[in-house]
Enzyme design. Sequence first.
Site, PDB file in Angstrom:
ATOM      1  N   ASP A   1      -0.679  -1.368   2.851  1.00 16.53           N
ATOM      2  CA  ASP A   1      -1.716  -2.345   2.557  1.00 16.53           C
ATOM      3  C   ASP A   1      -3.091  -1.748   2.828  1.00 16.53           C
ATOM      4  O   ASP A   1      -3.343  -1.220   3.900  1.00 16.53           O
ATOM      5  CB  ASP A   1      -1.529  -3.604   3.402  1.00 16.53           C
ATOM      6  CG  ASP A   1      -2.599  -4.642   3.120  1.00 16.53           C
ATOM      7  OD1 ASP A   1      -2.493  -5.311   2.088  1.00 16.53           O
ATOM      8  OD2 ASP A   1      -3.538  -4.772   3.921  1.00 16.53           O
TER       9      ASP A   1
ATOM     10  N   ARG B   1       8.748  -5.158   4.048  1.00 18.06           N
ATOM     11  CA  ARG B   1       7.889  -5.193   5.227  1.00 18.06           C
ATOM     12  C   ARG B   1       8.627  -5.805   6.409  1.00 18.06           C
ATOM     13  O   ARG B   1       9.682  -6.417   6.235  1.00 18.06           O
ATOM     14  CB  ARG B   1       6.633  -6.037   4.914  1.00 18.06           C
ATOM     15  CG  ARG B   1       5.924  -5.585   3.656  1.00 18.06           C
ATOM     16  CD  ARG B   1       5.293  -6.753   2.912  1.00 18.06           C
ATOM     17  NE  ARG B   1       4.787  -6.319   1.602  1.00 18.06           N
ATOM     18  CZ  ARG B   1       3.550  -5.914   1.371  1.00 18.06           C
ATOM     19  NH1 ARG B   1       2.672  -5.901   2.361  1.00 18.06           N
ATOM     20  NH2 ARG B   1       3.174  -5.518   0.184  1.00 18.06           N
TER      21      ARG B   1
ATOM     22  N   ARG C   1       0.308   0.575  -7.274  1.00 13.84           N
ATOM     23  CA  ARG C   1       0.640   1.484  -6.167  1.00 13.84           C
ATOM     24  C   ARG C   1       2.132   1.775  -6.183  1.00 13.84           C
ATOM     25  O   ARG C   1       2.944   0.943  -6.593  1.00 13.84           O
ATOM     26  CB  ARG C   1       0.258   0.873  -4.815  1.00 13.84           C
ATOM     27  CG  ARG C   1      -1.221   0.865  -4.566  1.00 13.84           C
ATOM     28  CD  ARG C   1      -1.518   0.681  -3.086  1.00 13.84           C
ATOM     29  NE  ARG C   1      -0.850  -0.465  -2.502  1.00 13.84           N
ATOM     30  CZ  ARG C   1      -1.489  -1.479  -1.935  1.00 13.84           C
ATOM     31  NH1 ARG C   1      -2.790  -1.483  -1.900  1.00 13.84           N
ATOM     32  NH2 ARG C   1      -0.830  -2.469  -1.409  1.00 13.84           N
TER      33      ARG C   1
ATOM     34  N   ASP D   1       3.372  -8.729   7.912  1.00 13.13           N
ATOM     35  CA  ASP D   1       3.474  -8.585   6.460  1.00 13.13           C
ATOM     36  C   ASP D   1       2.848  -7.305   5.949  1.00 13.13           C
ATOM     37  O   ASP D   1       3.048  -6.941   4.786  1.00 13.13           O
ATOM     38  CB  ASP D   1       2.816  -9.785   5.760  1.00 13.13           C
ATOM     39  CG  ASP D   1       3.808 -10.902   5.503  1.00 13.13           C
ATOM     40  OD1 ASP D   1       5.019 -10.653   5.631  1.00 13.13           O
ATOM     41  OD2 ASP D   1       3.375 -12.012   5.169  1.00 13.13           O
ATOM     42  N   ASN D   2       2.066  -6.628   6.782  1.00 10.65           N
ATOM     43  CA  ASN D   2       1.425  -5.388   6.367  1.00 10.65           C
ATOM     44  C   ASN D   2       2.028  -4.159   7.045  1.00 10.65           C
ATOM     45  O   ASN D   2       1.421  -3.089   7.037  1.00 10.65           O
ATOM     46  CB  ASN D   2      -0.074  -5.463   6.654  1.00 10.65           C
ATOM     47  CG  ASN D   2      -0.784  -6.455   5.758  1.00 10.65           C
ATOM     48  OD1 ASN D   2      -0.361  -6.685   4.623  1.00 10.65           O
ATOM     49  ND2 ASN D   2      -1.850  -7.057   6.251  1.00 10.65           N
TER      50      ASN D   2
END
Length: 487
Positions: free
Chosen positions: A151, A57, A50, A141-142
């Site tokens: 994510d 993040r 990706r 974290d996303n």
Amino acid sequence: FRAFLCSVDMLFLKSQTSSAVMIVTSYYRVIRDIFYSCNAIYERFSIISRMAQTFLRFGSFEIFKPTDSITGRKGPSADRLDILPVLLNYTIQTFYAEIYQKHQTDKERYLEFYREVVKRTARLVAHWQCVGWCHGVLNTDNMSIVGVTIDYGPFGFMERYNPDFVCNTSDDGGRYSYKAQPEICRWNCMKLGEAIQHVLPLSESLPVLEQEYWSTYNGHYHQLLKEKLGLVYVDKREEDDKLFKTFFQTMEATGADFTNAFRILSSVRVDEEKTPENNDGSLSYLVRQCAPLDALKQMFRPKIAPQQLQMIVMLMAQDPSIAEQFGIEPALIEREVENSKKLRELSKLTDEDKKAKDTELWASWLTQYRSRLQEDIEEAKRSGLSEPEITAHRVSTQNEQNPKYILRNWMAHVAIQKAENGDYSEVNKLLAVLSNPYDEQNEGFIDVEDTLEKQADISVGTENKKSTCSFDSSPAWGSSLRVSCSS
């Protein structure tokens, strides 16, 4: 494959997102229990590549987190606060260059950087809500520091409108449900503020959060909904908000398909006959998008046995913490109680009752909608536009905001199962369709094999199986698909 397909879909749905560059699949296989159902299967080992401006993040700044009083844990760099301004300065200078150049002091830069992150996050989740997309695991974290979707785990597009829709099999409490997404994103912004408080005090960041988040979210969300409903000439905030609210209430009450209900609105004519007897137009289509009675009952089926639920509710009345002591989310109990009530009401209806009620509800809403469209037409005429020009602009605006196609879970499931066997035809078909989600296409049908029932660990009655299914409708088993972080 799900992550690959969805990142393509979200890109062409005009959402700020990371992009799938390629996916490499090996002949080697690994064992995975993708539905956490103790039915592990062999899957091909794959790597997805990706691309994004950055993969920094919110959680990247939590490496400096001090020891938590409850868990006793701390960030890996809790004792190196000297690194925090280095990371912040790099982030701002590299990805927010305009802010870095405009302001002279670090404190000014940090404050304006935080303000912009809050606003970008609010706009991002507003767009998610307007296409009916659920992330599934919105932890820090996303959350991207530049306001893009980075994510793609247990995500899902909502099919039947349900504000409590949860796409993640492990989110029993509904922490990341459709309706909870805007608030959880605000909460994550607050956590980012806490993570950088050693250089930007909370006394300065929290007021920015309160000033900017909801005003940005509500403004962007309202504007997107106006365009989705084709209200392009007159801004009537209170009246429009009521119209939006009743639209969602009608979708919820009838179990209407979220994507298809929005899409049909561009076909509504102001002068169309509005009586239920003349149901060969938009009213008829909207009623066909409503869930059959059995499907709606399935949506509200209990996850907890009625006797067990009654016992838990009684115990919670004496001690509200009892649910958590048994490892049960209180929100799950609340939702189960509400769903039980809805199920009892539905049990009183026949299929004919349901259709009659759906028709009545949508006919009532269409009357309100046509009245509001007429106000837009009259205002536009005052500026010299003809009614055909006005209508053409409205339809064009709506069809540019309301996708015809989305990546429904069952579509991804069928494509993945075929790809597992070396047949990439459905993957290629999906990529072609999802690359033009707003355009009418001669997309044909997706093959739905009977073997999918066993592979998906889904109980499907023989009468509900289909050999093919179109892109804007779902097989009976499709609505029950939920995914996990391992899917």
